[in-house]
Design a protein around this motif. Structure first.
Motif, PDB file in Angstrom:
ATOM      1  N   LYS A 260      -8.483   5.003  -3.391  1.00 33.29           N
ATOM      2  CA  LYS A 260      -7.616   4.064  -4.102  1.00 33.29           C
ATOM      3  C   LYS A 260      -6.159   4.334  -3.759  1.00 33.29           C
ATOM      4  O   LYS A 260      -5.357   3.421  -3.543  1.00 33.29           O
ATOM      5  CB  LYS A 260      -7.832   4.263  -5.604  1.00 33.29           C
TER       6      LYS A 260
ATOM      7  N   PHE B  61     -10.601  -1.148  -1.957  1.00 32.15           N
ATOM      8  CA  PHE B  61      -9.595  -1.232  -3.001  1.00 32.15           C
ATOM      9  C   PHE B  61      -8.493  -2.214  -2.640  1.00 32.15           C
ATOM     10  O   PHE B  61      -7.544  -2.388  -3.391  1.00 32.15           O
ATOM     11  CB  PHE B  61      -8.994   0.149  -3.285  1.00 32.15           C
TER      12      PHE B  61
ATOM     13  N   ASN C 120      -3.342   1.531 -12.960  1.00 28.68           N
ATOM     14  CA  ASN C 120      -4.530   1.281 -12.166  1.00 28.68           C
ATOM     15  C   ASN C 120      -4.522  -0.042 -11.428  1.00 28.68           C
ATOM     16  O   ASN C 120      -5.483  -0.396 -10.790  1.00 28.68           O
ATOM     17  CB  ASN C 120      -5.772   1.356 -13.056  1.00 28.68           C
TER      18      ASN C 120
END
Lengths: 154, 453
Positions: A108, B26, B406
Protein backbone atom coordinates in the motif's frame (compact mmCIF):
# COMPACT_ATOMS: atom_id res chain seq x y z
CA UNK A 1 13.96 -4.73 25.72
CA UNK A 2 10.27 -4.05 26.39
CA UNK A 3 7.98 -6.57 24.72
CA UNK A 4 4.66 -5.12 23.66
CA UNK A 5 3.15 -8.45 22.75
CA UNK A 6 4.53 -10.60 25.51
CA UNK A 7 2.30 -13.40 26.66
CA UNK A 8 2.75 -15.49 29.76
CA UNK A 9 2.00 -18.73 27.99
CA UNK A 10 4.90 -18.56 25.56
CA UNK A 11 8.16 -17.41 27.03
CA UNK A 12 10.26 -19.67 24.87
CA UNK A 13 12.85 -17.71 23.00
CA UNK A 14 14.13 -18.35 19.53
CA UNK A 15 17.15 -16.96 17.71
CA UNK A 16 16.90 -15.64 14.18
CA UNK A 17 20.10 -15.15 12.21
CA UNK A 18 20.05 -12.55 9.46
CA UNK A 19 22.00 -12.84 6.20
CA UNK A 20 24.79 -10.64 7.55
CA UNK A 21 25.16 -12.69 10.71
CA UNK A 22 23.26 -10.41 13.07
CA UNK A 23 21.37 -12.41 15.70
CA UNK A 24 17.92 -11.61 17.12
CA UNK A 25 16.39 -13.27 20.10
CA UNK A 26 12.60 -13.22 19.83
CA UNK A 27 9.71 -14.77 21.65
CA UNK A 28 8.13 -17.76 19.99
CA UNK A 29 4.77 -16.07 19.41
CA UNK A 30 6.45 -13.18 17.64
CA UNK A 31 8.47 -15.51 15.43
CA UNK A 32 5.33 -17.45 14.58
CA UNK A 33 3.85 -14.39 12.86
CA UNK A 34 6.42 -15.14 10.17
CA UNK A 35 4.80 -18.08 8.49
CA UNK A 36 8.08 -19.14 6.94
CA UNK A 37 9.64 -19.42 10.37
CA UNK A 38 6.56 -21.24 11.63
CA UNK A 39 6.98 -23.81 8.86
CA UNK A 40 10.63 -24.21 9.80
CA UNK A 41 9.71 -24.83 13.41
CA UNK A 42 7.03 -27.30 12.43
CA UNK A 43 9.59 -29.25 10.46
CA UNK A 44 12.39 -29.31 13.04
CA UNK A 45 10.96 -28.91 16.50
CA UNK A 46 14.15 -28.64 18.47
CA UNK A 47 15.71 -25.89 16.46
CA UNK A 48 16.97 -22.90 18.39
CA UNK A 49 18.66 -20.78 15.76
CA UNK A 50 16.90 -20.23 12.48
CA UNK A 51 18.87 -18.85 9.53
CA UNK A 52 17.16 -16.13 7.48
CA UNK A 53 19.47 -16.00 4.47
CA UNK A 54 17.53 -13.45 2.42
CA UNK A 55 17.20 -10.65 4.88
CA UNK A 56 19.76 -8.18 6.20
CA UNK A 57 19.99 -7.58 9.92
CA UNK A 58 18.86 -3.99 9.53
CA UNK A 59 15.63 -5.06 7.84
CA UNK A 60 14.97 -8.02 10.10
CA UNK A 61 15.11 -5.64 13.05
CA UNK A 62 12.44 -3.44 11.46
CA UNK A 63 10.25 -6.44 10.66
CA UNK A 64 10.40 -7.75 14.22
CA UNK A 65 9.57 -4.30 15.58
CA UNK A 66 6.57 -4.11 13.23
CA UNK A 67 5.21 -7.43 14.40
CA UNK A 68 5.44 -6.41 18.01
CA UNK A 69 3.77 -3.08 17.61
CA UNK A 70 1.40 -3.35 14.74
CA UNK A 71 -2.00 -1.71 14.93
CA UNK A 72 -3.84 0.77 12.73
CA UNK A 73 -2.15 3.87 14.07
CA UNK A 74 1.28 2.32 13.93
CA UNK A 75 0.74 1.23 10.35
CA UNK A 76 -0.17 4.72 9.27
CA UNK A 77 3.05 6.15 10.67
CA UNK A 78 5.24 3.18 9.90
CA UNK A 79 5.66 3.55 6.20
CA UNK A 80 6.58 7.22 6.33
CA UNK A 81 9.95 6.53 7.88
CA UNK A 82 11.50 4.53 5.10
CA UNK A 83 12.99 5.49 1.78
CA UNK A 84 11.98 3.66 -1.38
CA UNK A 85 14.92 1.25 -1.35
CA UNK A 86 14.18 0.19 2.21
CA UNK A 87 10.48 -0.18 1.49
CA UNK A 88 11.24 -2.60 -1.32
CA UNK A 89 13.77 -4.62 0.63
CA UNK A 90 11.32 -4.78 3.53
CA UNK A 91 8.67 -5.99 1.13
CA UNK A 92 10.95 -8.73 -0.12
CA UNK A 93 11.65 -9.66 3.49
CA UNK A 94 7.96 -9.70 4.41
CA UNK A 95 7.23 -11.82 1.37
CA UNK A 96 9.99 -14.30 2.15
CA UNK A 97 9.03 -14.51 5.81
CA UNK A 98 5.38 -14.71 4.78
CA UNK A 99 3.93 -11.99 7.01
CA UNK A 100 0.76 -10.97 5.25
CA UNK A 101 -0.06 -7.92 7.39
CA UNK A 102 3.31 -6.33 6.81
CA UNK A 103 3.26 -7.21 3.14
CA UNK A 104 -0.11 -5.50 2.75
CA UNK A 105 1.08 -2.39 4.58
CA UNK A 106 4.21 -2.11 2.46
CA UNK A 107 2.48 -2.70 -0.87
CA UNK A 108 0.00 0.00 0.00
CA UNK A 109 2.81 2.37 0.93
CA UNK A 110 4.73 1.80 -2.27
CA UNK A 111 1.58 2.15 -4.35
CA UNK A 112 0.82 5.43 -2.68
CA UNK A 113 4.21 6.78 -3.61
CA UNK A 114 4.12 5.82 -7.24
CA UNK A 115 0.45 6.27 -7.97
CA UNK A 116 -0.54 9.48 -9.68
CA UNK A 117 2.91 9.99 -11.13
CA UNK A 118 3.83 9.92 -14.77
CA UNK A 119 5.67 6.88 -16.14
CA UNK A 120 8.75 9.02 -16.68
CA UNK A 121 8.74 9.91 -13.00
CA UNK A 122 8.29 6.31 -11.85
CA UNK A 123 11.10 5.13 -14.11
CA UNK A 124 13.41 7.82 -12.77
CA UNK A 125 12.65 6.98 -9.14
CA UNK A 126 13.27 3.29 -9.56
CA UNK A 127 15.84 3.35 -12.30
CA UNK A 128 13.75 1.16 -14.53
CA UNK A 129 15.43 0.76 -17.85
CA UNK A 130 13.04 1.65 -20.61
CA UNK A 131 13.54 -1.04 -23.20
CA UNK A 132 10.60 0.06 -25.28
CA UNK A 133 11.59 1.72 -28.51
CA UNK A 134 10.03 5.17 -28.97
CA UNK A 135 7.74 3.68 -31.61
CA UNK A 136 6.64 0.90 -29.30
CA UNK A 137 5.92 3.33 -26.51
CA UNK A 138 3.98 5.64 -28.77
CA UNK A 139 2.00 2.67 -29.99
CA UNK A 140 1.12 1.65 -26.45
CA UNK A 141 0.10 5.18 -25.52
CA UNK A 142 -2.13 5.29 -28.51
CA UNK A 143 -3.61 1.85 -27.95
CA UNK A 144 -4.46 2.69 -24.37
CA UNK A 145 -5.11 6.37 -24.80
CA UNK A 146 -8.24 6.00 -22.71
CA UNK A 147 -5.90 5.43 -19.76
CA UNK A 148 -3.49 8.26 -20.38
CA UNK A 149 -5.74 11.24 -20.06
CA UNK A 150 -5.26 13.68 -17.21
CA UNK A 151 -1.90 12.61 -15.78
CA UNK A 152 0.08 14.82 -13.37
CA UNK A 153 2.70 16.88 -15.10
CA UNK A 154 5.71 16.73 -12.78
CA UNK B 1 22.97 -3.08 -21.21
CA UNK B 2 25.21 -3.12 -18.14
CA UNK B 3 24.32 -1.24 -14.98
CA UNK B 4 26.86 1.43 -14.18
CA UNK B 5 26.69 2.07 -10.47
CA UNK B 6 25.75 -0.31 -7.69
CA UNK B 7 23.32 2.26 -6.35
CA UNK B 8 21.40 2.34 -9.60
CA UNK B 9 19.98 -1.14 -9.18
CA UNK B 10 16.54 -1.49 -10.71
CA UNK B 11 14.82 -1.91 -7.34
CA UNK B 12 11.25 -2.36 -8.37
CA UNK B 13 12.21 -5.04 -10.86
CA UNK B 14 13.90 -7.04 -8.15
CA UNK B 15 10.41 -7.66 -6.90
CA UNK B 16 8.78 -10.70 -8.46
CA UNK B 17 5.66 -10.27 -10.59
CA UNK B 18 3.21 -11.28 -7.88
CA UNK B 19 4.53 -8.54 -5.58
CA UNK B 20 4.36 -5.96 -8.33
CA UNK B 21 0.75 -6.98 -8.86
CA UNK B 22 0.09 -6.76 -5.15
CA UNK B 23 1.38 -3.18 -5.20
CA UNK B 24 -0.70 -2.35 -8.25
CA UNK B 25 -3.83 -3.59 -6.57
CA UNK B 26 -3.73 -0.55 -4.35
CA UNK B 27 -3.77 1.74 -7.36
CA UNK B 28 -6.77 2.66 -9.39
CA UNK B 29 -7.15 0.84 -12.67
CA UNK B 30 -6.16 3.80 -14.78
CA UNK B 31 -2.73 4.06 -13.17
CA UNK B 32 -2.25 0.33 -13.45
CA UNK B 33 -2.74 0.45 -17.18
CA UNK B 34 -0.26 3.29 -17.43
CA UNK B 35 2.49 1.02 -16.12
CA UNK B 36 2.52 -0.73 -19.48
CA UNK B 37 4.95 1.87 -20.80
CA UNK B 38 7.51 1.44 -18.04
CA UNK B 39 9.34 -1.36 -19.79
CA UNK B 40 8.78 -4.54 -21.78
CA UNK B 41 8.37 -6.51 -18.60
CA UNK B 42 5.53 -4.27 -17.53
CA UNK B 43 3.73 -4.23 -20.85
CA UNK B 44 1.11 -6.82 -20.05
CA UNK B 45 1.52 -7.16 -16.30
CA UNK B 46 -1.54 -5.03 -15.50
CA UNK B 47 -3.74 -7.45 -17.38
CA UNK B 48 -3.15 -10.03 -14.67
CA UNK B 49 -4.60 -8.02 -11.84
CA UNK B 50 -6.99 -9.96 -9.67
CA UNK B 51 -8.21 -7.00 -7.65
CA UNK B 52 -9.49 -4.10 -9.68
CA UNK B 53 -10.37 -0.64 -8.49
CA UNK B 54 -12.48 1.20 -10.99
CA UNK B 55 -12.55 4.70 -9.56
CA UNK B 56 -11.95 7.96 -11.24
CA UNK B 57 -11.01 10.78 -8.92
CA UNK B 58 -10.76 13.15 -11.85
CA UNK B 59 -14.38 12.54 -12.79
CA UNK B 60 -13.60 12.25 -16.46
CA UNK B 61 -16.61 12.00 -18.71
CA UNK B 62 -15.06 9.10 -20.60
CA UNK B 63 -14.59 7.01 -17.50
CA UNK B 64 -17.11 4.37 -18.50
CA UNK B 65 -15.43 4.06 -21.87
CA UNK B 66 -12.22 3.34 -20.00
CA UNK B 67 -13.88 0.67 -17.88
CA UNK B 68 -15.26 -1.08 -20.92
CA UNK B 69 -11.87 -1.11 -22.61
CA UNK B 70 -10.14 -2.24 -19.44
CA UNK B 71 -12.36 -5.26 -19.05
CA UNK B 72 -12.03 -6.29 -22.66
CA UNK B 73 -8.22 -6.07 -22.60
CA UNK B 74 -7.83 -7.97 -19.39
CA UNK B 75 -6.34 -11.44 -19.49
CA UNK B 76 -9.30 -13.78 -19.22
CA UNK B 77 -7.29 -16.73 -18.02
CA UNK B 78 -6.37 -14.95 -14.80
CA UNK B 79 -8.88 -15.45 -11.98
CA UNK B 80 -10.71 -12.44 -10.65
CA UNK B 81 -11.11 -11.85 -6.95
CA UNK B 82 -12.44 -8.43 -6.47
CA UNK B 83 -13.97 -5.65 -8.54
CA UNK B 84 -14.92 -2.33 -7.11
CA UNK B 85 -16.59 0.37 -9.20
CA UNK B 86 -17.34 3.76 -7.76
CA UNK B 87 -18.66 6.61 -9.77
CA UNK B 88 -20.23 9.51 -8.04
CA UNK B 89 -20.21 11.86 -10.98
CA UNK B 90 -23.24 13.99 -11.52
CA UNK B 91 -23.66 13.36 -15.16
CA UNK B 92 -24.79 15.63 -17.87
CA UNK B 93 -27.66 14.06 -19.66
CA UNK B 94 -26.19 13.84 -23.13
CA UNK B 95 -24.27 10.64 -22.97
CA UNK B 96 -23.57 8.26 -25.79
CA UNK B 97 -25.96 5.30 -25.33
CA UNK B 98 -23.03 2.87 -25.18
CA UNK B 99 -21.94 3.96 -21.74
CA UNK B 100 -25.29 3.45 -20.06
CA UNK B 101 -24.71 -0.30 -20.02
CA UNK B 102 -21.47 -0.22 -18.12
CA UNK B 103 -22.99 -1.41 -14.86
CA UNK B 104 -24.52 -4.41 -16.54
CA UNK B 105 -21.23 -5.04 -18.34
CA UNK B 106 -19.30 -5.02 -15.07
CA UNK B 107 -21.76 -7.31 -13.32
CA UNK B 108 -21.80 -9.81 -16.17
CA UNK B 109 -18.02 -9.75 -16.41
CA UNK B 110 -17.73 -10.30 -12.69
CA UNK B 111 -20.22 -13.17 -12.64
CA UNK B 112 -18.63 -14.93 -15.60
CA UNK B 113 -15.18 -14.66 -14.05
CA UNK B 114 -16.11 -16.12 -10.67
CA UNK B 115 -15.59 -12.93 -8.76
CA UNK B 116 -15.50 -13.16 -4.96
CA UNK B 117 -16.18 -9.58 -4.02
CA UNK B 118 -18.15 -7.11 -6.04
CA UNK B 119 -18.90 -3.56 -5.11
CA UNK B 120 -20.80 -1.10 -7.26
CA UNK B 121 -21.54 2.39 -6.04
CA UNK B 122 -22.92 4.63 -8.71
CA UNK B 123 -25.40 7.30 -9.48
CA UNK B 124 -27.85 5.95 -11.98
CA UNK B 125 -29.88 9.07 -12.76
CA UNK B 126 -29.31 8.71 -16.44
CA UNK B 127 -30.17 5.05 -16.75
CA UNK B 128 -33.89 4.52 -17.24
CA UNK B 129 -35.11 1.10 -16.20
CA UNK B 130 -31.78 -0.36 -15.29
CA UNK B 131 -32.16 -4.12 -15.44
CA UNK B 132 -29.70 -6.01 -13.33
CA UNK B 133 -28.40 -9.16 -15.01
CA UNK B 134 -29.58 -12.36 -13.31
CA UNK B 135 -26.08 -13.84 -13.53
CA UNK B 136 -24.86 -11.73 -10.62
CA UNK B 137 -27.61 -13.12 -8.39
CA UNK B 138 -26.72 -16.67 -9.32
CA UNK B 139 -23.05 -16.84 -8.60
CA UNK B 140 -21.40 -19.61 -6.61
CA UNK B 141 -18.20 -17.73 -5.97
CA UNK B 142 -19.57 -14.46 -4.62
CA UNK B 143 -18.77 -13.86 -0.95
CA UNK B 144 -19.37 -10.14 -0.74
CA UNK B 145 -21.79 -7.95 -2.69
CA UNK B 146 -22.43 -4.24 -2.39
CA UNK B 147 -24.99 -2.60 -4.65
CA UNK B 148 -25.49 1.06 -4.09
CA UNK B 149 -27.33 2.41 -7.11
CA UNK B 150 -28.56 5.85 -6.32
CA UNK B 151 -31.52 6.82 -8.42
CA UNK B 152 -32.92 10.09 -9.60
CA UNK B 153 -34.65 10.86 -6.38
CA UNK B 154 -34.39 9.38 -2.96
CA UNK B 155 -37.56 7.41 -3.55
CA UNK B 156 -36.72 5.53 -6.69
CA UNK B 157 -35.57 1.98 -6.19
CA UNK B 158 -34.43 -0.97 -8.25
CA UNK B 159 -36.19 -4.31 -8.16
CA UNK B 160 -34.45 -6.94 -6.15
CA UNK B 161 -34.84 -10.49 -7.49
CA UNK B 162 -37.32 -12.72 -5.71
CA UNK B 163 -34.84 -15.54 -5.43
CA UNK B 164 -31.15 -15.52 -4.91
CA UNK B 165 -28.66 -18.25 -5.57
CA UNK B 166 -25.59 -17.00 -3.74
CA UNK B 167 -24.57 -19.91 -1.55
CA UNK B 168 -21.20 -18.46 -0.52
CA UNK B 169 -22.39 -14.93 0.24
CA UNK B 170 -21.23 -13.63 3.61
CA UNK B 171 -21.65 -9.87 3.32
CA UNK B 172 -24.44 -8.03 1.55
CA UNK B 173 -25.06 -4.29 1.34
CA UNK B 174 -28.08 -2.98 -0.53
CA UNK B 175 -29.23 0.56 -1.05
CA UNK B 176 -32.43 1.64 -2.78
CA UNK B 177 -34.06 -1.64 -3.68
CA UNK B 178 -37.60 -2.93 -3.53
CA UNK B 179 -38.17 -6.40 -2.14
CA UNK B 180 -41.00 -8.61 -3.33
CA UNK B 181 -42.95 -11.22 -1.47
CA UNK B 182 -42.45 -14.73 -2.73
CA UNK B 183 -44.09 -16.76 -0.01
CA UNK B 184 -47.73 -17.13 0.92
CA UNK B 185 -47.48 -15.40 4.25
CA UNK B 186 -47.20 -12.01 2.62
CA UNK B 187 -43.74 -11.25 3.89
CA UNK B 188 -40.74 -10.43 1.78
CA UNK B 189 -37.97 -12.87 2.59
CA UNK B 190 -35.31 -12.08 0.01
CA UNK B 191 -32.21 -13.50 1.68
CA UNK B 192 -33.29 -16.79 3.18
CA UNK B 193 -31.31 -18.93 0.77
CA UNK B 194 -28.02 -17.25 1.69
CA UNK B 195 -27.01 -19.70 4.35
CA UNK B 196 -23.59 -18.22 4.93
CA UNK B 197 -24.79 -14.65 5.32
CA UNK B 198 -23.01 -13.01 8.22
CA UNK B 199 -23.39 -9.28 7.69
CA UNK B 200 -26.32 -7.46 6.11
CA UNK B 201 -26.92 -3.78 5.47
CA UNK B 202 -30.22 -2.55 4.05
CA UNK B 203 -30.72 1.14 3.52
CA UNK B 204 -33.45 3.17 1.85
CA UNK B 205 -35.28 0.09 0.65
CA UNK B 206 -38.97 -0.60 0.21
CA UNK B 207 -41.34 -3.52 0.04
CA UNK B 208 -43.87 -4.32 -2.65
CA UNK B 209 -47.07 -2.42 -1.93
CA UNK B 210 -49.15 -5.09 -0.22
CA UNK B 211 -46.35 -6.79 1.72
CA UNK B 212 -46.91 -7.39 5.43
CA UNK B 213 -43.31 -6.78 6.30
CA UNK B 214 -39.72 -7.85 5.91
CA UNK B 215 -38.51 -11.17 7.22
CA UNK B 216 -34.83 -11.86 7.67
CA UNK B 217 -34.11 -15.46 8.34
CA UNK B 218 -30.44 -16.42 8.39
CA UNK B 219 -28.86 -18.75 10.88
CA UNK B 220 -25.38 -17.23 10.69
CA UNK B 221 -26.24 -13.55 10.59
CA UNK B 222 -24.37 -11.70 13.30
CA UNK B 223 -24.49 -8.09 12.10
CA UNK B 224 -27.55 -6.26 10.77
CA UNK B 225 -27.96 -2.62 9.84
CA UNK B 226 -31.27 -1.37 8.55
CA UNK B 227 -32.71 2.03 7.94
CA UNK B 228 -34.41 4.50 5.72
CA UNK B 229 -34.06 8.11 4.67
CA UNK B 230 -37.65 9.25 4.92
CA UNK B 231 -40.95 8.20 6.37
CA UNK B 232 -42.25 7.21 2.96
CA UNK B 233 -40.56 3.86 3.30
CA UNK B 234 -43.16 1.16 3.77
CA UNK B 235 -41.13 -1.21 5.88
CA UNK B 236 -43.47 -1.12 8.85
CA UNK B 237 -42.65 -4.47 10.30
CA UNK B 238 -39.49 -6.51 10.56
CA UNK B 239 -39.27 -10.11 11.71
CA UNK B 240 -35.93 -11.63 12.55
CA UNK B 241 -35.08 -15.31 12.70
CA UNK B 242 -31.44 -14.72 13.41
CA UNK B 243 -30.29 -16.74 16.38
CA UNK B 244 -26.70 -15.54 16.08
CA UNK B 245 -27.39 -11.81 15.79
CA UNK B 246 -24.97 -9.83 17.94
CA UNK B 247 -25.28 -6.30 16.65
CA UNK B 248 -28.23 -4.31 15.31
CA UNK B 249 -27.87 -0.82 13.90
CA UNK B 250 -30.60 1.57 12.83
CA UNK B 251 -29.44 4.02 10.17
CA UNK B 252 -31.05 7.16 8.79
CA UNK B 253 -34.18 8.44 10.51
CA UNK B 254 -35.44 7.08 13.84
CA UNK B 255 -37.01 3.67 13.24
CA UNK B 256 -40.44 3.65 11.65
CA UNK B 257 -41.05 0.05 12.61
CA UNK B 258 -41.30 -1.42 16.10
CA UNK B 259 -38.36 -3.33 17.50
CA UNK B 260 -38.24 -6.56 15.50
CA UNK B 261 -40.22 -9.46 16.83
CA UNK B 262 -38.05 -12.46 17.01
CA UNK B 263 -37.65 -16.09 17.68
CA UNK B 264 -34.58 -15.97 19.83
CA UNK B 265 -33.08 -12.61 19.03
CA UNK B 266 -32.71 -11.25 22.47
CA UNK B 267 -30.52 -14.00 23.83
CA UNK B 268 -27.37 -13.06 22.01
CA UNK B 269 -27.94 -9.45 20.98
CA UNK B 270 -25.15 -7.47 22.55
CA UNK B 271 -25.14 -4.19 20.79
CA UNK B 272 -27.70 -1.69 19.59
CA UNK B 273 -26.71 1.37 17.64
CA UNK B 274 -28.91 4.27 16.59
CA UNK B 275 -27.05 6.05 13.82
CA UNK B 276 -29.89 8.52 13.33
CA UNK B 277 -28.68 11.92 12.30
CA UNK B 278 -31.94 13.42 11.09
CA UNK B 279 -35.69 13.02 11.35
CA UNK B 280 -37.64 14.59 14.15
CA UNK B 281 -40.49 12.26 15.01
CA UNK B 282 -41.01 8.77 16.28
CA UNK B 283 -44.22 6.94 17.08
CA UNK B 284 -44.78 6.47 20.80
CA UNK B 285 -45.66 2.79 20.54
CA UNK B 286 -42.60 2.29 18.42
CA UNK B 287 -40.42 4.04 20.98
CA UNK B 288 -41.72 1.84 23.80
CA UNK B 289 -40.87 -1.31 21.88
CA UNK B 290 -37.33 -0.08 21.25
CA UNK B 291 -36.88 0.89 24.87
CA UNK B 292 -37.71 -2.68 25.81
CA UNK B 293 -35.11 -3.92 23.37
CA UNK B 294 -32.52 -1.50 24.75
CA UNK B 295 -33.12 -3.06 28.14
CA UNK B 296 -31.73 -6.30 26.79
CA UNK B 297 -28.39 -5.17 25.39
CA UNK B 298 -24.96 -4.52 26.87
CA UNK B 299 -23.66 -1.86 24.51
CA UNK B 300 -25.54 1.06 23.04
CA UNK B 301 -24.64 3.98 20.84
CA UNK B 302 -27.05 6.87 20.33
CA UNK B 303 -26.84 9.90 18.15
CA UNK B 304 -27.53 13.21 19.88
CA UNK B 305 -30.58 13.66 17.73
CA UNK B 306 -32.30 10.49 18.76
CA UNK B 307 -31.33 10.88 22.39
CA UNK B 308 -32.98 14.28 22.39
CA UNK B 309 -36.05 12.93 20.61
CA UNK B 310 -36.50 10.05 23.03
CA UNK B 311 -36.11 12.31 26.04
CA UNK B 312 -38.60 14.85 24.67
CA UNK B 313 -41.20 12.19 24.00
CA UNK B 314 -40.77 10.80 27.49
CA UNK B 315 -40.97 14.23 29.09
CA UNK B 316 -44.25 14.98 27.33
CA UNK B 317 -45.91 11.71 28.09
CA UNK B 318 -46.32 10.63 31.69
CA UNK B 319 -47.75 7.20 30.92
CA UNK B 320 -44.70 6.47 28.80
CA UNK B 321 -42.45 7.60 31.61
CA UNK B 322 -44.17 5.07 33.82
CA UNK B 323 -43.23 2.36 31.35
CA UNK B 324 -39.58 3.37 31.12
CA UNK B 325 -37.57 0.21 31.75
CA UNK B 326 -34.52 -0.19 33.89
CA UNK B 327 -31.48 -0.73 31.70
CA UNK B 328 -29.64 -3.01 34.08
CA UNK B 329 -27.75 -4.84 31.38
CA UNK B 330 -26.28 -1.71 29.83
CA UNK B 331 -22.53 -1.75 30.39
CA UNK B 332 -21.41 0.78 27.84
CA UNK B 333 -23.16 3.85 26.47
CA UNK B 334 -21.87 6.18 23.80
CA UNK B 335 -23.45 9.37 22.47
CA UNK B 336 -22.37 10.83 19.14
CA UNK B 337 -22.73 14.59 18.97
CA UNK B 338 -21.56 17.67 17.13
CA UNK B 339 -18.75 19.50 18.91
CA UNK B 340 -20.85 22.55 19.67
CA UNK B 341 -23.42 20.55 21.56
CA UNK B 342 -22.89 21.11 25.22
CA UNK B 343 -21.61 18.03 27.02
CA UNK B 344 -23.46 18.93 30.18
CA UNK B 345 -26.76 19.05 28.34
CA UNK B 346 -26.02 15.62 26.88
CA UNK B 347 -25.27 14.24 30.31
CA UNK B 348 -28.53 15.70 31.57
CA UNK B 349 -30.50 13.92 28.85
CA UNK B 350 -28.71 10.65 29.45
CA UNK B 351 -29.49 10.89 33.17
CA UNK B 352 -33.11 11.39 32.32
CA UNK B 353 -33.16 8.33 30.09
CA UNK B 354 -31.42 6.26 32.71
CA UNK B 355 -33.51 7.52 35.63
CA UNK B 356 -34.65 4.02 36.47
CA UNK B 357 -31.30 2.44 35.78
CA UNK B 358 -27.92 2.04 37.40
CA UNK B 359 -25.18 4.06 35.69
CA UNK B 360 -23.37 2.12 32.96
CA UNK B 361 -19.75 1.14 33.49
CA UNK B 362 -18.53 3.31 30.63
CA UNK B 363 -20.03 6.43 29.18
CA UNK B 364 -18.52 8.42 26.32
CA UNK B 365 -19.46 11.38 24.23
CA UNK B 366 -17.81 11.26 20.81
CA UNK B 367 -17.83 13.68 17.89
CA UNK B 368 -19.89 12.69 14.89
CA UNK B 369 -18.18 11.94 11.60
CA UNK B 370 -20.09 14.14 9.20
CA UNK B 371 -19.43 17.25 11.17
CA UNK B 372 -15.79 16.43 11.54
CA UNK B 373 -15.49 15.84 7.84
CA UNK B 374 -17.01 19.25 7.05
CA UNK B 375 -14.66 20.93 9.43
CA UNK B 376 -11.73 19.02 8.01
CA UNK B 377 -12.58 20.16 4.51
CA UNK B 378 -12.53 23.82 5.54
CA UNK B 379 -9.33 23.29 7.46
CA UNK B 380 -7.66 21.70 4.48
CA UNK B 381 -8.84 24.44 2.15
CA UNK B 382 -7.52 27.07 4.53
CA UNK B 383 -4.19 25.37 4.89
CA UNK B 384 -3.76 24.87 1.17
CA UNK B 385 -4.76 28.37 0.17
CA UNK B 386 -2.39 29.86 2.69
CA UNK B 387 0.44 27.69 1.51
CA UNK B 388 1.26 26.05 4.82
CA UNK B 389 3.71 23.33 4.05
CA UNK B 390 3.85 21.21 7.13
CA UNK B 391 0.68 20.71 9.09
CA UNK B 392 -0.41 18.38 11.83
CA UNK B 393 -4.16 17.97 12.14
CA UNK B 394 -5.62 16.82 15.43
CA UNK B 395 -8.97 15.18 15.22
CA UNK B 396 -11.18 13.55 17.82
CA UNK B 397 -13.13 11.59 15.28
CA UNK B 398 -11.51 8.21 14.74
CA UNK B 399 -13.36 7.55 11.53
CA UNK B 400 -12.10 10.67 9.82
CA UNK B 401 -8.57 9.90 10.97
CA UNK B 402 -8.88 6.40 9.54
CA UNK B 403 -10.22 7.64 6.24
CA UNK B 404 -7.45 10.15 5.74
CA UNK B 405 -4.74 7.75 6.78
CA UNK B 406 -6.02 4.99 4.60
CA UNK B 407 -7.03 6.86 1.51
CA UNK B 408 -10.57 5.52 1.11
CA UNK B 409 -13.07 6.89 -1.29
CA UNK B 410 -16.52 6.81 0.22
CA UNK B 411 -19.75 6.88 -1.67
CA UNK B 412 -22.61 7.61 0.68
CA UNK B 413 -24.06 10.62 2.50
CA UNK B 414 -20.57 11.61 3.50
CA UNK B 415 -19.13 10.74 0.16
CA UNK B 416 -18.12 13.92 -1.57
CA UNK B 417 -17.02 15.34 1.72
CA UNK B 418 -14.70 12.56 2.70
CA UNK B 419 -13.40 12.06 -0.82
CA UNK B 420 -12.58 15.74 -1.07
CA UNK B 421 -10.84 15.65 2.27
CA UNK B 422 -8.91 12.56 1.32
CA UNK B 423 -7.85 14.04 -2.00
CA UNK B 424 -6.75 17.34 -0.47
CA UNK B 425 -5.04 15.71 2.45
CA UNK B 426 -3.05 13.35 0.30
CA UNK B 427 -1.90 16.08 -2.03
CA UNK B 428 0.83 16.97 0.39
CA UNK B 429 3.14 14.44 1.95
CA UNK B 430 3.80 16.76 4.84
CA UNK B 431 0.28 16.76 6.13
CA UNK B 432 -0.19 14.49 9.08
CA UNK B 433 -3.19 13.66 11.16
CA UNK B 434 -3.38 12.29 14.67
CA UNK B 435 -6.29 11.14 16.75
CA UNK B 436 -6.90 12.92 20.03
CA UNK B 437 -9.66 12.21 22.47
CA UNK B 438 -12.54 14.66 22.51
CA UNK B 439 -11.99 15.72 26.08
CA UNK B 440 -8.44 16.63 25.18
CA UNK B 441 -9.48 18.66 22.18
CA UNK B 442 -10.69 21.53 24.36
CA UNK B 443 -9.14 24.25 22.21
CA UNK B 444 -11.21 23.16 19.23
CA UNK B 445 -14.34 22.72 21.32
CA UNK B 446 -14.06 26.15 22.88
CA UNK B 447 -13.33 27.80 19.57
CA UNK B 448 -16.34 26.11 18.07
CA UNK B 449 -18.59 27.31 20.82
CA UNK B 450 -17.17 30.80 20.83
CA UNK B 451 -17.83 31.15 17.13
CA UNK B 452 -21.55 30.72 17.68
CA UNK B 453 -21.86 34.09 19.34
Amino acid sequence: MAEEKSQASSSKMLTLKASDGVLFEVELNIAKEMKTVQAYIDDCEDIETIPIPNVLGKHLAIVIEYIKKTNEEYDAEFEKQWNMDDLQLLLLAANYLNISGLQECLCKAIAKRIENKSPEYVRKVFNIENDHSPEEEAKLRKEYKWAFEGVDKD
Amino acid sequence: MKRQKKSEIDRLSDLPDHLLLHIMQFMIAKHCVQTCVLSKRWKNLWKCLTNIKLFDPYNGVIFDEFVSQFLSCRDNSVPLHNISYKNNVRRNYEIPPKTTNILVEIMEYAASHNVQQLEIKAKTDHIRNLELPPSIFNCDSLTSLTLFLRGVSKSTTKMFPKSLNLPALKTLTLVQFTFFTSSDNGYAEPFSTCNMLNKLVIFACKLQDDAQGLCISNSKLSNLAIGTMNRRSNIHKVILCTPKLKSLTIIGIPPIFPAPSTCSLTNLLEELKFDCMYGSTMGEDILISWLHLIAKVNIMTLSYKILKLMVNILKNNSSMRAQLPSFVKLKSLKVEAYPWKCDDRIREMVSYLLQNSPPPATFDIVTVVKCEATVMKYALAFVLSNGFERVIFEDDCQQVVNVLCNDYLYVNELDTLLSTCSFLFNSNDNYNIVYVMRQVNMVAQNLARASLF
